[in-house]
Scaffold this motif. Structure first.
Motif, PDB file in Angstrom:
ATOM      1  N   ASP A 156      47.215  47.634  39.825  1.00 14.94           N
ATOM      2  CA  ASP A 156      47.647  48.365  41.011  1.00 14.94           C
ATOM      3  C   ASP A 156      46.521  48.546  42.026  1.00 14.94           C
ATOM      4  N   LYS A 157      45.305  48.105  41.656  1.00 18.22           N
ATOM      5  CA  LYS A 157      44.164  48.216  42.570  1.00 18.22           C
ATOM      6  C   LYS A 157      43.056  47.269  42.113  1.00 18.22           C
ATOM      7  N   LEU A 158      42.061  47.111  42.975  1.00 18.05           N
ATOM      8  CA  LEU A 158      40.882  46.332  42.610  1.00 18.05           C
ATOM      9  C   LEU A 158      39.972  47.166  41.730  1.00 18.05           C
ATOM     10  N   ASP A 159      39.327  46.523  40.770  1.00 18.68           N
ATOM     11  CA  ASP A 159      38.297  47.192  39.985  1.00 18.68           C
ATOM     12  C   ASP A 159      36.957  46.525  40.318  1.00 18.68           C
ATOM     13  N   GLU A 160      35.895  46.968  39.703  1.00 17.37           N
ATOM     14  CA  GLU A 160      34.557  46.458  40.010  1.00 17.37           C
ATOM     15  C   GLU A 160      34.455  44.949  39.781  1.00 17.37           C
ATOM     16  N   ARG A 161      35.046  44.464  38.705  1.00 16.95           N
ATOM     17  CA  ARG A 161      35.011  43.026  38.398  1.00 16.95           C
ATOM     18  C   ARG A 161      35.688  42.215  39.501  1.00 16.95           C
ATOM     19  N   LEU A 162      36.815  42.687  40.004  1.00 20.73           N
ATOM     20  CA  LEU A 162      37.540  41.956  41.040  1.00 20.73           C
ATOM     21  C   LEU A 162      36.830  42.056  42.388  1.00 20.73           C
ATOM     22  N   HIS A 163      36.207  43.202  42.675  1.00 14.74           N
ATOM     23  CA  HIS A 163      35.386  43.305  43.890  1.00 14.74           C
ATOM     24  C   HIS A 163      34.262  42.266  43.851  1.00 14.74           C
ATOM     25  N   LYS A 164      33.645  42.086  42.687  1.00 13.61           N
ATOM     26  CA  LYS A 164      32.565  41.095  42.545  1.00 13.61           C
ATOM     27  C   LYS A 164      33.094  39.680  42.728  1.00 13.61           C
ATOM     28  N   MET A 165      34.272  39.407  42.193  1.00 14.10           N
ATOM     29  CA  MET A 165      34.869  38.074  42.364  1.00 14.10           C
ATOM     30  C   MET A 165      35.089  37.800  43.845  1.00 14.10           C
ATOM     31  N   ILE A 166      35.637  38.775  44.571  1.00 13.21           N
ATOM     32  CA  ILE A 166      35.880  38.624  46.011  1.00 13.21           C
ATOM     33  C   ILE A 166      34.565  38.361  46.745  1.00 13.21           C
ATOM     34  N   ALA A 167      33.544  39.134  46.425  1.00  9.37           N
ATOM     35  CA  ALA A 167      32.251  39.004  47.107  1.00  9.37           C
ATOM     36  C   ALA A 167      31.614  37.633  46.902  1.00  9.37           C
ATOM     37  N   ALA A 168      31.973  36.947  45.832  1.00 10.16           N
ATOM     38  CA  ALA A 168      31.375  35.648  45.525  1.00 10.16           C
ATOM     39  C   ALA A 168      32.092  34.475  46.204  1.00 10.16           C
ATOM     40  N   GLN A 169      33.220  34.742  46.865  1.00  6.44           N
ATOM     41  CA  GLN A 169      34.009  33.645  47.438  1.00  6.44           C
ATOM     42  C   GLN A 169      33.572  33.313  48.860  1.00  6.44           C
ATOM     43  N   HIS A 170      33.894  32.089  49.280  1.00  5.00           N
ATOM     44  CA  HIS A 170      33.579  31.625  50.628  1.00  5.00           C
ATOM     45  C   HIS A 170      34.827  31.351  51.464  1.00  5.00           C
ATOM     46  N   ILE A 171      35.991  31.331  50.823  1.00  5.12           N
ATOM     47  CA  ILE A 171      37.234  31.030  51.534  1.00  5.12           C
ATOM     48  C   ILE A 171      38.357  31.888  50.961  1.00  5.12           C
ATOM     49  N   PHE A 172      39.287  32.274  51.838  1.00  7.20           N
ATOM     50  CA  PHE A 172      40.511  32.923  51.394  1.00  7.20           C
ATOM     51  C   PHE A 172      41.661  32.382  52.229  1.00  7.20           C
ATOM     52  N   PHE A 173      42.868  32.646  51.771  1.00 11.73           N
ATOM     53  CA  PHE A 173      44.070  32.168  52.445  1.00 11.73           C
ATOM     54  C   PHE A 173      44.978  33.365  52.706  1.00 11.73           C
ATOM     55  N   THR A 174      45.572  33.403  53.906  1.00 16.54           N
ATOM     56  CA  THR A 174      46.560  34.430  54.214  1.00 16.54           C
ATOM     57  C   THR A 174      47.925  33.772  54.273  1.00 16.54           C
ATOM     58  N   ALA A 175      48.927  34.490  53.824  1.00 21.45           N
ATOM     59  CA  ALA A 175      50.301  34.008  53.898  1.00 21.45           C
ATOM     60  C   ALA A 175      51.171  35.117  54.478  1.00 21.45           C
ATOM     61  N   THR A 176      51.961  34.752  55.502  1.00 14.58           N
ATOM     62  CA  THR A 176      52.888  35.697  56.127  1.00 14.58           C
ATOM     63  C   THR A 176      54.161  34.945  56.503  1.00 14.58           C
ATOM     64  N   ALA A 177      55.213  35.710  56.716  1.00 12.28           N
ATOM     65  CA  ALA A 177      56.473  35.177  57.228  1.00 12.28           C
ATOM     66  C   ALA A 177      57.306  36.351  57.717  1.00 12.28           C
TER      67      ALA A 177
END
Length: 186
Positions: free
Chosen positions: A6-27
């Motif tokens: 239901d939320k980000l934890d420390e491990r997931l915050h670290k995963m996000i910080a290590a990335q160089h690209i993300f994708f957005t999806a909308t409709a």
């Protein structure tokens, strides 16, 4: 293999910080689904339920048309290195144009008062579901560098040129939904 939170934890915050690209999806109802790649250079997970990104002027503005009409948004990140993972943030998004008072506040609070050349809006996602999956099918890729083409393009244009471009190219979606940039055409 997939896990939901239901939320980000420390491990997931670290995963996000290590990335160089993300994708957005909308409709929105009756529209095409839009999926756009973005650099994480201007992405911030500001707390366990909220993400922001500074968005540069580009050839379209589907996100700014879809979010007021529908609100649903997904952000996806993939780990391309040794530790595979796919992370998706599901929730409701909104767009804060560069002309809105909240834009300056968010820019100051989360981007050290800086913005890329041609910045047009901040996109905010308030997510209520975080899902990870294994990413075992995601290939390995090595990060080389940021691409500076869009920044150089924007640096070569005056503020009036940028407003005129947004009024022409960013005022409505490919399916005809209006964006806030339509007001720049008036």
């Amino acid at each position: 293999m997939a896990q939901q939170y239901d939320k980000l934890d420390e491990r997931l915050h670290k995963m996000i910080a290590a990335q160089h690209i993300f994708f957005t999806a909308t409709a929105a109802e009756g529209t095409r689904i839009n999926i756009s790649p973005r650099s994480t250079e201007w992405f911030r997970a500001i707390d366990d339920h909220t993400a922001l990104y500074l968005d540069q002027t580009g050839s379209g503005n589907e996100t700014a048309a879809h979010l007021p009409a529908d609100g649903r948004m997904t952000i996806m990140m993939c780990s391309f290195d040794a530790a595979p993972m796919i992370l998706r943030l599901y929730g409701k998004g909104d767009v804060i144009p560069y002309t809105h008072a909240d834009y300056a506040t968010l820019k100051t609070n989360y981007f050290d008062g800086r913005e890329p050349a041609g910045a047009r809006q901040i996109v905010r996602l308030r997510f209520d579901l975080v899902q990870t999956s294994c990413g075992y099918g995601v290939p390995h890729f090595a990060y080389e560098s940021e691409r500076d083409t869009l920044t150089k393009w924007a640096q070569d244009r005056s503020p009036d040129d940028m407003r005129a471009y947004r009024a022409k190219k960013n005022a409505k979606s490919i399916d005809g939904l209006p964006t806030w940039a339509a007001s720049e055409a008036e």
